[in-house]
Design an enzyme around this catalytic site. Structure first.
Site, PDB file in Angstrom:
ATOM      1  N   SER A  19      60.099   5.847 -19.612  1.00 31.42           N
ATOM      2  CA  SER A  19      59.588   6.282 -18.799  1.00 31.42           C
ATOM      3  C   SER A  19      58.380   6.677 -20.588  1.00 31.42           C
ATOM      4  O   SER A  19      58.116   6.155 -21.162  1.00 31.42           O
ATOM      5  CB  SER A  19      58.726   6.837 -18.176  1.00 31.42           C
TER       6      SER A  19
ATOM      7  N   ASP B 279      59.963  -1.819 -10.379  1.00 31.05           N
ATOM      8  CA  ASP B 279      59.239  -0.329 -10.736  1.00 31.05           C
ATOM      9  C   ASP B 279      57.746  -1.107 -10.586  1.00 31.05           C
ATOM     10  O   ASP B 279      57.483  -1.806 -11.369  1.00 31.05           O
ATOM     11  CB  ASP B 279      59.632  -0.037 -11.962  1.00 31.05           C
TER      12      ASP B 279
ATOM     13  N   HIS C 265      61.746   2.609 -11.842  1.00 29.67           N
ATOM     14  CA  HIS C 265      61.583   3.491 -12.615  1.00 29.67           C
ATOM     15  C   HIS C 265      62.336   4.108 -13.638  1.00 29.67           C
ATOM     16  O   HIS C 265      62.081   4.095 -14.811  1.00 29.67           O
ATOM     17  CB  HIS C 265      60.116   4.317 -11.965  1.00 29.67           C
TER      18      HIS C 265
END
Length: 465
Positions: free
Chosen positions: A172, A386, A442
C-alpha cells in the site's frame, strides 16, 4: 573468582548481547505461541533522545540457516498502520488462533527464505511514539529520515546482518516508504567505504500507491469494468474529473471539483449498493468478499471468530487487533512502554498522527527510476480484487516507467502456482516485474499468502542471484 566470571558472563548475555544479538530484546515466548526453533527480538530504537522519539521493531530469524540467508525489511502503509501487527496477518511467522488468545504457525511465512525485520513507522503507528507533539505531524521526508536513523542504530544492535543481502518490501503506502528508503540507503552508500555499504538486492511492493491522483481515478474505471457502476456514471466521472493522465502528472495537490467529487461519491455508493461513502470505501479493500463481522465481546469470552470467504479468513486482522491488546502479549513484546490511552489497532485512528496530504500526491515513478538505474530489480504484485489501488492503474504506471527508461517488454504471459492460474506477469528487461494475483485483495500477503511466498521466493530472490 569463578562465580564472579559467571555473573559477569550472565550480565553480558542479558544486557550486552552475545555474538551480535541484543539479548535484552529477546522474546522468550509470546503468549499462546507454539514451540519454535527460531529466535525473535523486539524493542525500541531511540532515534531522537531529546525529542523522546522512538520506533518499535520486531525481528524474526529465518527458521533455518539464518546466518546465511538475507534480511528483508517489511513496512506497511496507511500511512499509520503498524508493520509489526501486519506481520501477524501476512508474511510473519504466526497468525492468531480462531479465538485470538494464542498463535499458530503461518505455513506461508517468508522466514522460510529470509530473516524478517518489521518497523512501526511513522511515529504514531503501532507502538512507535514521540514525547514531542509536533513529531506526529509527519510526511514522506521526516518518515524517511527517521527510518535511516533507525536502521543505522539497529545494525549496531544486530551487526551480524549489516553486510547481508538486503531486500525491502511492503504494501500500500509502502509504495512511498520503500522507494524513498531504498534511495536513502543508496545515497548513504555513495558516501561510505565498501565495508559499510548496504547490500540492497531488490524491492517487493504489494498493491503500492505510486501516483495517487491516477490511482484514485482508476478506482472508477475498475468499478465500470466490473459492472459495478453503469456507463453513464462512468462517463460523468471522466467528464468532471478530467485533466490528468500518465504524461501530465504533477506533484501539485489536486482538489477535485465539486461536480467531480459528487460523481465519485455517487459511484462509490452505487458500486456497493450502500448509502454511505465511508461504508463503500471500506469495501474497496476486497470487492469479492464481505468483511469480518466484528464481535469483540465474543473474543473476550474466548469464542472463535472466523469468516471464511473464497478461501480467505477475513477475521484474521480483527483477531490480531485483539491479540495485541492482551497485556501479557504487550509485556512479552517489550512494547507499549507509553501505556496507550486507547486500544491498539493495526491502523490507528487516535494516535494523533497527521500525515501530509500533499505528500500522498507525490509521483513515485522518479524514485523507482533512480533505483532501477542502479540495476536493482523491482517486483510489484497486485491483487485483482483490490479497488483501493486497482492493478490496471498500476500497470499503466509500469508501462510509463518502462517507456521512459527504454525498457523492453520481455514477458507478457500467465503465471501458474500449484497447477492453478496465479495471474498475469509483465517483465521489462527482467529488471522491472509486474504481477497480477488472481483472487487477491489489497493485501496479497494476507489474502493469497501462498502466492505471495511464491513470488518472493521465485521472482524476487531468484532475480537478484
Amino acid at each position: 573468582m569463578d562465580n564472579r566470571i559467571f555473573l559477569l558472563g550472565l550480565f553480558l548475555f542479558a544486557f550486552g548481547g552475545v555474538n551480535g544479538f541484543p539479548m535484552n530484546d529477546l522474546i522468550e515466548k509470546l503468549p499462546g505461541q507454539p514451540n519454535v526453533t527460531f529466535r525473535q527480538f523486539s524493542g525500541y530504537i531511540d532515534i531522537d533522545g531529546k525529542a523522546g522519539r522512538s520506533l518499535f521493531y520486531y525481528f524474526v530469524e529465518a527458521e533455518k540457516d539464518p546466518m546465511n540467508l538475507p534480511l528483508t525489511i517489511w513496512l506497511t502503509g496507511g500511512p499509520g498502520c503498524g508493520s509489526v501487527g501486519d506481520g501477524f496477518l501476512s508474511v510473519g511467522p504466526f497468525i492468531t488462533t480462531a479465538n485470538a488468545h494464542g498463535l499458530q504457525r503461518n505455513p506461508y511465512s517468508w522466514i522460510k527464505v529470509t530473516n524478517l525485520l518489521f518497523i512501526d513507522s511513522p511515529i504514531g503507528a503501532g507502538w512507535s511514539y514521540s514525547n514531542t507533539s509536533r513529531d506526529y505531524e509527519v510526511g514522506d521526508d521526516s518518515t524517511n529520515k527517521d527510518l535511516l536513523t533507525f536502521i543505522l542504530q539497529w545494525f549496531e544492535k544486530h551487526p551480524n546482518f549489516k553486510s547481508r543481502d538486503l531486500y525491502l518490501g511492503g504494501s500500500s503506502y509502502a509504495g512511498h516508504f520503500i522507494p524513498n528508503f531504498a534511495n536513502s540507503l543508496l545515497d548513504y552508500n555513495n558516501n561510505q567505504s565498501n565495508s559499510s555499504k548496504f547490500n540492497i538486492k531488490g524491492l517487493a511492493l504489494g498493491n503500492p500507491l505510486l501516483r495517487n491522483k491516477l490511482d484514485t481515478l482508476a478506482v472508477y474505471d475498475f468499478f465500470w469494468s466490473r459492472g459495478m457502476i453503469n456507463i453513464n456514471l462512468h462517463q460523468q466521472i471522466l467528464k468532471e474529473c478530467n485533466g490528468i493522465d500518465e504524461d501530465n502528472y504533477s506533484n501539485n495537490a489536486t482538489k477535485w471539483s465539486e461536480p467531480c467529487q459528487q460523481a465519485m461519491d455517487k459511484a462509490e455508493m452505487a458500486a456497493f449498493i450502500v448509502s454511505s461513502t465511508n461504508v463503500a470505501k471500506a469495501r474497496r479493500f476486497d470487492v469479492l468478499r464481505d468483511p469480518c463481522d466484528e464481535k469483540w465481546e465474543d473474543l473476550v469470552l474466548g469464542k472463535e471468530v472466523t469468516k471464511v470467504s473464497f478461501e480467505v479468513d477475513m477475521c484474521i486482522p480483527f483477531r490480531a487487533d485483539f491479540y495485541f491488546n492482551i497485556p501479557e502479549v504487550q509485556k512479552a513484546f517489550h512494547g507499549n512502554r507509553t501505556n496507550l490511552g486507547y486500544q491498539w489497532k493495526g491502523c490507528f485512528e487516535k494516535s494523533g498522527l497527521k500525515y501530509s496530504d500533499a505528500d500522498k500526491d507525490i509521483d513515485m515513478l522518479p524514485a523507482l527510476k533512480k533505483i532501477l538505474q542502479q540495476s536493482i530489480p523491482i517486483t510489484i504484485f497486485s491483487g485483482d480484487q483490490d479497488a483501493i489501488v486497482p492493478n490496471f492503474g498500476t500497470l499503466n504506471h509500469m508501462n510509463k516507467l518502462a517507456k521512459d527508461m527504454n525498457l523492453n517488454l520481455t514477458k507478457d504471459e500467465a503465471w501458474n502456482h500449484e497447477n492453478k492460474g496465479g495471474g498475469w506477469m509483465y517483465s521489462y528487461d527482467n529488471l522491472l516485474n509486474f504481477m497480477t494475483v488472481k483472487g487477491a485483495n489489497h493485501h496479497v500477503t494476507f489474502s493469497k499468502p501462498s502466492e505471495a511466498l511464491f513470488i518472493f521466493t521465485n521472482i524476487v530472490l531468484n532475480q537478484s542471484q
